[in-house]
Design a protein around this motif. Sequence first.
Motif, mmCIF file in Angstrom:
data_model
loop_
_atom_site.group_PDB
_atom_site.id
_atom_site.type_symbol
_atom_site.label_atom_id
_atom_site.label_comp_id
_atom_site.label_asym_id
_atom_site.label_seq_id
_atom_site.Cartn_x
_atom_site.Cartn_y
_atom_site.Cartn_z
ATOM 1 N N CYS A 174 0.852 -1.060 0.049
ATOM 2 C CA CYS A 174 -0.017 0.245 -0.061
ATOM 3 C C CYS A 174 0.935 1.215 0.002
ATOM 4 O O CYS A 174 0.724 2.386 -0.692
ATOM 5 C CB CYS A 174 -0.972 0.051 1.228
ATOM 6 S SG CYS A 174 -2.334 -1.196 1.071
ATOM 7 N N LYS A 175 2.019 1.206 0.679
ATOM 8 C CA LYS A 175 2.762 2.439 0.993
ATOM 9 C C LYS A 175 3.650 2.670 -0.507
ATOM 10 O O LYS A 175 3.751 3.630 -0.984
ATOM 11 C CB LYS A 175 3.594 2.290 2.075
ATOM 12 C CG LYS A 175 4.467 3.554 2.303
ATOM 13 C CD LYS A 175 5.264 3.352 3.644
ATOM 14 C CE LYS A 175 4.366 3.597 4.940
ATOM 15 N NZ LYS A 175 5.133 4.002 6.259
ATOM 16 N N GLY A 176 4.266 1.451 -0.835
ATOM 17 C CA GLY A 176 4.988 1.541 -1.991
ATOM 18 C C GLY A 176 4.490 1.782 -3.449
ATOM 19 O O GLY A 176 4.967 2.377 -4.043
ATOM 20 N N LEU A 177 3.389 1.031 -3.625
ATOM 21 C CA LEU A 177 2.505 1.036 -4.842
ATOM 22 C C LEU A 177 1.739 2.256 -4.897
ATOM 23 O O LEU A 177 1.466 2.919 -6.089
ATOM 24 C CB LEU A 177 1.957 0.029 -5.091
ATOM 25 C CG LEU A 177 2.489 -1.456 -5.453
ATOM 26 C CD1 LEU A 177 1.608 -2.445 -5.690
ATOM 27 C CD2 LEU A 177 3.413 -1.390 -6.658
ATOM 28 N N LEU A 178 1.222 2.725 -3.852
ATOM 29 C CA LEU A 178 -0.219 3.588 -3.962
ATOM 30 C C LEU A 178 0.051 4.714 -2.917
ATOM 31 O O LEU A 178 -0.819 5.699 -2.946
ATOM 32 C CB LEU A 178 -1.317 2.785 -3.393
ATOM 33 C CG LEU A 178 -1.962 1.777 -4.556
ATOM 34 C CD1 LEU A 178 -2.825 0.881 -3.722
ATOM 35 C CD2 LEU A 178 -2.300 2.293 -5.732
ATOM 36 N N SER A 179 1.204 4.982 -2.362
ATOM 37 C CA SER A 179 1.607 5.950 -1.726
ATOM 38 C C SER A 179 0.636 6.408 -0.177
ATOM 39 O O SER A 179 0.213 7.405 -0.329
ATOM 40 C CB SER A 179 1.967 7.315 -2.391
ATOM 41 O OG SER A 179 2.790 7.362 -3.310
ATOM 42 N N MET A 180 0.167 5.141 0.057
ATOM 43 C CA MET A 180 -1.185 5.118 1.156
ATOM 44 C C MET A 180 -0.197 5.510 2.486
ATOM 45 O O MET A 180 0.773 5.428 2.682
ATOM 46 C CB MET A 180 -1.885 3.974 1.353
ATOM 47 C CG MET A 180 -2.507 3.708 -0.111
ATOM 48 S SD MET A 180 -3.673 2.288 -0.101
ATOM 49 C CE MET A 180 -5.037 2.904 0.948
ATOM 50 N N ASN A 181 -1.086 6.376 3.303
ATOM 51 C CA ASN A 181 -0.763 6.408 4.820
ATOM 52 C C ASN A 181 -1.240 5.042 5.574
ATOM 53 O O ASN A 181 -2.326 4.886 5.458
ATOM 54 C CB ASN A 181 -1.569 7.581 5.231
ATOM 55 C CG ASN A 181 -1.402 7.917 6.687
ATOM 56 O OD1 ASN A 181 0.009 7.579 7.057
ATOM 57 N ND2 ASN A 181 -2.187 8.329 7.445
ATOM 58 N N VAL A 182 -0.283 4.472 6.361
ATOM 59 C CA VAL A 182 -0.430 3.352 6.938
ATOM 60 C C VAL A 182 -0.338 3.586 8.231
ATOM 61 O O VAL A 182 0.563 3.912 8.808
ATOM 62 C CB VAL A 182 0.565 2.243 6.384
ATOM 63 C CG1 VAL A 182 0.267 0.858 7.085
ATOM 64 C CG2 VAL A 182 0.553 1.946 5.191
ATOM 65 N N ILE A 183 -1.424 3.223 9.072
ATOM 66 C CA ILE A 183 -1.542 3.279 10.464
ATOM 67 C C ILE A 183 -2.085 1.893 10.924
ATOM 68 O O ILE A 183 -2.450 1.111 10.076
ATOM 69 C CB ILE A 183 -2.440 4.169 11.157
ATOM 70 C CG1 ILE A 183 -4.109 3.814 10.635
ATOM 71 C CG2 ILE A 183 -2.255 5.741 10.624
ATOM 72 C CD1 ILE A 183 -5.045 5.005 11.227
ATOM 73 N N ALA A 184 -1.506 1.516 12.107
ATOM 74 C CA ALA A 184 -1.941 -0.061 12.433
ATOM 75 C C ALA A 184 -2.174 -0.048 14.075
ATOM 76 O O ALA A 184 -1.782 0.693 14.709
ATOM 77 C CB ALA A 184 -0.420 -0.547 12.021
ATOM 78 N N TYR A 185 -2.914 -1.292 14.336
ATOM 79 C CA TYR A 185 -3.122 -1.739 15.685
ATOM 80 C C TYR A 185 -2.374 -2.999 15.740
ATOM 81 O O TYR A 185 -2.967 -4.012 15.152
ATOM 82 C CB TYR A 185 -4.450 -1.493 15.992
ATOM 83 C CG TYR A 185 -5.014 -2.327 17.283
ATOM 84 C CD1 TYR A 185 -4.398 -1.379 18.568
ATOM 85 C CD2 TYR A 185 -5.446 -3.365 17.306
ATOM 86 C CE1 TYR A 185 -4.969 -2.147 19.727
ATOM 87 C CE2 TYR A 185 -5.860 -3.965 18.387
ATOM 88 C CZ TYR A 185 -5.523 -3.386 19.834
ATOM 89 O OH TYR A 185 -5.975 -3.964 20.801
ATOM 90 N N ASP A 186 -1.557 -3.148 16.751
ATOM 91 C CA ASP A 186 -1.148 -4.498 17.062
ATOM 92 C C ASP A 186 -0.517 -4.310 18.715
ATOM 93 O O ASP A 186 0.561 -3.744 18.731
ATOM 94 C CB ASP A 186 0.182 -4.772 16.148
ATOM 95 C CG ASP A 186 0.392 -6.515 16.203
ATOM 96 O OD1 ASP A 186 0.762 -6.696 17.366
ATOM 97 O OD2 ASP A 186 0.779 -6.966 15.345
ATOM 98 N N PRO A 187 -1.066 -4.924 19.696
ATOM 99 C CA PRO A 187 -0.706 -4.602 21.008
ATOM 100 C C PRO A 187 0.389 -5.293 21.249
ATOM 101 O O PRO A 187 1.160 -5.168 22.503
ATOM 102 C CB PRO A 187 -2.189 -5.202 21.714
ATOM 103 C CG PRO A 187 -2.680 -6.110 20.859
ATOM 104 C CD PRO A 187 -2.513 -5.518 19.531
#
Length: 349
Positions: A174-187
């Motif tokens: 998503c970041k490399g191909l589409l320049s998307m902003n990536v947020i994530a949840y992982d405790p």
Amino acid sequence: MSVNNKRVFYVRYLANEIYADILRARPDVRLDRLENESPDEVSAPIVAAAHAYQVGAARDELARHFHVDQDLLKRAPNLLIVSSNGAGYDPVDVEACTAAGVAVVNQSGGNAHSVAEHALAMLITLSKRIIQADRAIRREANVNRNALIGTEVQGKTIGIVGLGNVGRRTAALCKGLLSMNVIAYDPYLSATEMAERGGEKVTLEELLRRSDYVSISCPLTKESRGMIGAREFALMQPHAYFITTARGFIHDEAALEQALRNKSIAGAGLDVWAKEPPPPDHPLLQFDNVLASPHTAGVTREARENMARIAAEQLLDALDGRRPPRLVNPQVWPAYVRRFERTFGFKPG
């Protein structure tokens, strides 16, 4: 070296025949195949003698009496290790295995590329409304294309729940191909670890509020079961899409149906279900803005071969006395070591 002194069995199918090829190249290993319908007089001796069980990860494809629970463990007194075909291990009661001194391993990472690609394919298909357009052009003589306006993905925000092997690959795409902003949840990961995997660490609530796309890629555990319900769908934006390639039961299907009916979210991409495959009259399959697949995100030729190879190699390493790298229940190790030594006469390392 004695012949066939290490016993392995599986039921119905393997991820790929390369698994059998690798095991059969070892004269000290015997591989038995059972069917869901195998009579007790055939299956009971094989299960009782087995040191390892290569179990299919799809719970609804495996007969209930071959699920790894207390009953099967009683019928398999020599069992040392249970190995899943994939990253998931739905038919396995891990706590019961731990109590019995049985190690559980999976093939985490073996299908990460395939599953991440599937999630991205769903994301783009939903955004561009390709499914609705396909259905419309098949049903109508004069399709109004202005009624099928889509959305560009580039620059939007994806929220990934679970930044493990699949999640980090999804983030990279998503970041490399589409320049998307990536947020994530992982405790289970620190902010630094998550940044290294391509995601900004946020709470689940913040992720749901901020994301244009919510993608679930965490395992099904006691903590994640029912994690996405009516409250969570209500936090999502009306234009946001919900995508899951993880496991059924992490999201509440009835709550998702209601969110779609109320137009609280824009649509969903679903690869996993409470019952697999879902029946054709499943309520979620009646929505044109739901993209559905029958748990096939990881079903590619490349992923199947890769998972079969690492499953065979990990299992043989374990039977040779090495500590498995993908041990699901590490707390079992002391009891497992004692049982292994009693069985084969030496301690695993």
